[in-house]
Design an enzyme around this catalytic site. Structure first.
Site, PDB file in Angstrom:
ATOM      1  CE  LYS A 191     -18.786  28.427  -3.756  1.00  0.00           C
ATOM      2  NZ  LYS A 191     -17.386  28.003  -3.765  1.00  0.00           N
TER       3      LYS A 191
ATOM      4  CG  ASP B 265      -6.539  20.617 -34.713  1.00  0.00           C
ATOM      5  OD1 ASP B 265      -7.694  21.105 -34.731  1.00  0.00           O
ATOM      6  OD2 ASP B 265      -6.099  19.887 -33.810  1.00  0.00           O
TER       7      ASP B 265
ATOM      8  CG  ASP C  41      -1.698  24.093 -36.638  1.00  0.00           C
ATOM      9  OD1 ASP C  41      -2.184  24.748 -35.699  1.00  0.00           O
ATOM     10  OD2 ASP C  41      -1.475  22.867 -36.579  1.00  0.00           O
TER      11      ASP C  41
HETATM   12  S1  IVH Z   1     -20.357  34.589  -7.511  1.00  0.00           S
HETATM   13  C1  IVH Z   1     -20.764  38.215  -5.220  1.00  0.00           C
HETATM   14  N1  IVH Z   1     -20.704  32.385  -8.871  1.00  0.00           N
HETATM   15  O1  IVH Z   1     -16.949  30.914  -5.159  1.00  0.00           O
HETATM   16  C2  IVH Z   1     -20.600  36.800  -5.478  1.00  0.00           C
HETATM   17  N2  IVH Z   1     -18.856  32.506  -7.416  1.00  0.00           N
HETATM   18  O2  IVH Z   1     -17.179  32.111  -2.270  1.00  0.00           O
HETATM   19  C3  IVH Z   1     -19.270  36.486  -5.996  1.00  0.00           C
HETATM   20  N3  IVH Z   1     -17.445  30.516  -7.437  1.00  0.00           N
HETATM   21  O3  IVH Z   1     -14.490  33.352  -5.051  1.00  0.00           O
HETATM   22  C4  IVH Z   1     -19.071  35.133  -6.454  1.00  0.00           C
HETATM   23  N4  IVH Z   1     -18.588  29.401  -8.939  1.00  0.00           N
HETATM   24  O4  IVH Z   1     -14.268  31.607  -6.846  1.00  0.00           O
HETATM   25  C5  IVH Z   1     -19.946  33.029  -7.974  1.00  0.00           C
HETATM   26  N5  IVH Z   1     -21.123  30.509 -10.186  1.00  0.00           N
HETATM   27  C6  IVH Z   1     -20.361  31.155  -9.291  1.00  0.00           C
HETATM   28  C7  IVH Z   1     -19.210  30.577  -8.733  1.00  0.00           C
HETATM   29  C8  IVH Z   1     -18.475  31.287  -7.793  1.00  0.00           C
HETATM   30  C9  IVH Z   1     -17.526  29.386  -8.161  1.00  0.00           C
HETATM   31  C10 IVH Z   1     -16.394  30.773  -6.427  1.00  0.00           C
HETATM   32  C11 IVH Z   1     -15.608  32.023  -6.684  1.00  0.00           C
HETATM   33  C12 IVH Z   1     -15.706  32.850  -5.458  1.00  0.00           C
HETATM   34  C13 IVH Z   1     -16.240  31.894  -4.453  1.00  0.00           C
HETATM   35  C14 IVH Z   1     -17.202  32.638  -3.530  1.00  0.00           C
END
Ligand code: IVH
Length: 671
Positions: free
Chosen positions: A119, A37, A41
């Site tokens: 997700k 670090d 810096d």
């Molecule tokens: S794809 C067209 N991939 O889930 C598809 N979304 O309900 C667009 N999210 O608003 C989303 N992980 O905030 C996608 N691996 C992932 C995700 C993801 C989290 C969230 C995102 C989105 C919501 C969709």
């Protein structure tokens, strides 16, 4: 070691920007720092110095812009070139089977490849790069337009201000999730708590709250992170790879953070395995997820499938049970831990959280109950994340009934009725009946019998468990009443070992005061302190009667230790056990004083005024170390310690050829 850098300042500046970006990428994206670090810096400061001499060189993508800028009045609105959609959710296997069937039918294909990923539980963001430079960042908003949070996004070190590598498209909108690592979230909340500031309920709220700050300097202080998972606008369209997987790999090459937990899945079976595997890992992941996502891997196939209303047909979120739920507080009890720690626990109306029925949640300690203002009757939000015990996250204040009852820390231990005390400087209240309390019984006995305490060989955890569970032993004093028959009846205990144990217990009656004090398990009284106390007081009763002021005069005993001893000795239950122990024939030898080899047995004469010690103090130190201190100098004198204005004793010493030393040399001998 310095890279051979050009002398030209402008070139040096450009070099520093590139080099620092490379270092940030290694640190924040790859999690593999290239330099300590301090070196980072140093380069960073050099870059700042150049910028202060040449402000005209500072561009909006300089790394110095990561610290945030002037606060906004409001966020501008941003129209998304490509709308930001949401995902359809599924919870059941059957919904997945149906999803796969729909995809195959829609594509007239026998099998479809899916990209499986996590997700993330944060908030969606769109990052617009033009010719590789981050120009705008926007929240999802209603999907058609969001808020311009560019200044805030630039403070996130994991997000490159400039893309790395080659073959970068002219326009690239990277979609992904801003989130907070659990440990960063906990650290941040802990800090907020100690400063008396508002804590966030969970990492997602913390991430969202931090990103919605109008003052980007505040966002800069929040430990936000990012994972890329999708694509918005793209120019030229011909840049598009064939598959989602290839897109994410290109992102990795551009220096964008992409979660490594991703895999191409070739069948419903593989999809379900992925879901189960990630589910099993969920509790140990360093961030929150609320499911996994499957996306048809081929972009051509994705566009064939298209969209229904606001969600794509080619993707599906497969959710895990929620980690938070609402319920009501039926009561607040306290629990006593093995060390006597008292933990307030909320008794809850049963509620499903993360696939498990929860009926209790920890409130950690008294301060926490006050800070969260949890009352009996309240509706609360419960969180069960990771492998941690369920906890009360927050109170839904507008659902509080009029008759809600505030928590009062009890004054007596619910298990043994000893007094509950909070030692100075501690957040945790404890039962002070360490020797007597049922909750602490096993721990107390194991400690008592420990090799460095009373050293009762053969009295290990398994035996202690049985002795306590069968009600044969409640306190250490009971050990000395144990008969052969009782022991021989224990599981896995033959006559021989029973006999050995009886002998070991008998033998332990002959011990030292120091070991005995240590064996009592008084909080903060370790072996060394026990020795100091034994040396100082020379008897158990003297320790029991010691006052706070007196304890503070003992070597190395400070207010915390003294407070702990007083609290322990004030508890009548503990005193009873000590008396019973002493009555059972303990022989407590007092260990010899701390002898200093250099002065033991030597005769000293003190004369004159010393720089720091009084004559009495010097005398006490010498005697404690085993030296004799005489009033006059003779041939038998080993040392004369002379201070200022020393008189005839010094002359006499010189005549007799006795060694004369000063205070400093004396202290040296005593070490
Ligand atoms: S794809 C067209 N991939 O889930 C598809 N979304 O309900 C667009 N999210 O608003 C989303 N992980 O905030 C996608 N691996 C992932 C995700 C993801 C989290 C969230 C995102 C989105 C919501 C969709």
């Amino acid at each position: 070691m310095a890279p051979s850098h050009p002398i030209n300042l402008e070139d040096r500046y450009a070099f520093l920007q590139k080099e620092l970006a490379r270092l940030e990428h290694a640190y924040y994206v790859l999690d593999a720092p290239l330099l300590p670090d301090i070196e980072y810096d140093r380069l960073y400061r050099e870059m700042l110095e150049i910028e202060s001499a040449h402000p005209e060189w500072i561009s909006s993508d300089s790394l110095s812009q990561r610290v945030g800028g002037v606060a906004l009045k409001e966020f501008d609105s941003v129209q998304h070139a490509v709308p930001m959609l949401s995902l359809n959710n599924a919870f059941e296997e059957s919904e997945l089977v149906a999803f796969d069937r729909r995809c195959r039918e829609g594509l007239h294909s026998t099998h479809v490849d899916y990209a499986g990923e996590l997700k993330f539980d944060g908030l969606a963001i769109s990052l617009r790069y033009e010719n590789g430079t981050l120009v705008r960042a926007a929240t999802r908003g209603d999907g058609a337009s969001g808020e311009d949070v560019t200044a805030n996004i630039k403070t996130i070190r994991a997000i490159p201000l400039k893309l790395l590598g080659a073959n970068i498209p002219a326009v690239l909108e990277v979609r992904g999730e801003v989130f907070m690592y659990l440990k960063d979230f906990q650290k941040m909340n802990h800090k907020a708590a100690t400063l008396g500031e508002k804590e966030f309920a969970n990492p997602r709220n913390a991430a969202a709250g931090s990103l919605r700050q109008l003052d980007s300097k505040i966002t800069a202080k929040r430990p936000l992170s990012f994972f890329a998972y999708g694509l918005g606008a793209l120019e030229p369209a011909s840049w598009l790879p064939e598959t989602h997987e290839q897109l994410l790999n290109a992102y990795v090459d551009f220096g964008l953070p992409v979660c490594p937990e991703r895999r191409v899945l070739k069948s419903v079976e593989e999809i379900l395995t992925f879901y189960k595997e990630i589910g099993a890992k969920r509790d140990s992941l360093p961030y929150d997820i609320d499911g996994v996502v499957y996306k048809v891997n081929s972009f051509t196939e994705q566009s064939k499938l298209g969209f229904v209303s606001r969600a794509p047909r080619f993707a599906l979120a497969h959710k895990y049970p929620a980690q938070e739920a609402l319920t009501t507080v039926l009561g607040i009890d306290v629990q006593v831990g093995r060390t006597g720690a008292i933990t307030p626990v909320a008794r809850l109306a049963p509620v499903e959280v993360g696939g498990v029925t929860v009926t209790n949640a920890t409130l950690h300690n008294e301060d926490e109950v006050q800070r969260k203002d949890v009352r009996i009757g309240d509706t609360v939000s419960i969180r069960r994340a990771g492998d941690v015990i369920p906890e009360v996250v927050s109170v839904i204040k507008d659902r509080r009934p009029d008759n809600a009852i505030a928590f009062v820390m009890p004054t007596q231990c619910p298990v043994c009725r000893s007094h509950i005390e909070r030692l100075v400087d501690e957040a945790v209240a404890r039962c002070s009946g360490g020797l007597f309390c049922g909750a602490q019984r096993k721990q107390a006995l194991i400690h008592f019998a420990h090799r460095r305490a009373l050293d009762i060989e053969g009295l290990g955890e398994k035996i202690v468990d049985q002795l306590v569970d069968q009600n044969l032993v409640r306190t250490p004093a009971d050990l000395y009443q144990l008969g052969f028959a009782a022991l021989a009846n224990l599981e896995r205990m033959g006559e021989k070992s029973a006999d050995n144990l009886i002998q070991a217990i008998n033998k332990s009656r002959n011990t030292s005061l120091a070991r005995f004090i240590f064996a009592l398990g008084i909080r903060h009284v370790g072996e060394t302190t026990a020795k100091d106390l034994a040396n100082h007081y020379q008897s158990m009763h003297a320790v029991m009667e010691a006052t706070l002021e007196d304890l503070l005069t003992v070597k190395d005993v400070g207010p915390v230790v003294a407070d702990s001893i007083i609290s322990f000795m004030q508890e009548a239950h503990n005193r009873e056990v000590i008396e019973q122990l002493l009555a059972s024939g303990m022989q407590l030898s007092v260990e010899e004083k701390t002898i200093s080899a250099a002065v033991a047995g030597k005769t000293f004469v003190l004369t004159g005024t010393f720089p720091s010690l009084t004559r009495d103090e010097a005398k006490a130190l010498l005697e404690k170390a085993g030296a004799k201190v005489a009033g006059s100098v003779s041939k038998k004198t080993d040392y004369v310690v002379a201070g200022a204005d020393a008189g005839s004793k010094l002359t006499k010493a010189e005549e007799l050829g006795v060694t004369v030393i000063g205070e400093a040399a004396m202290l040296e001998l005593l070490k």
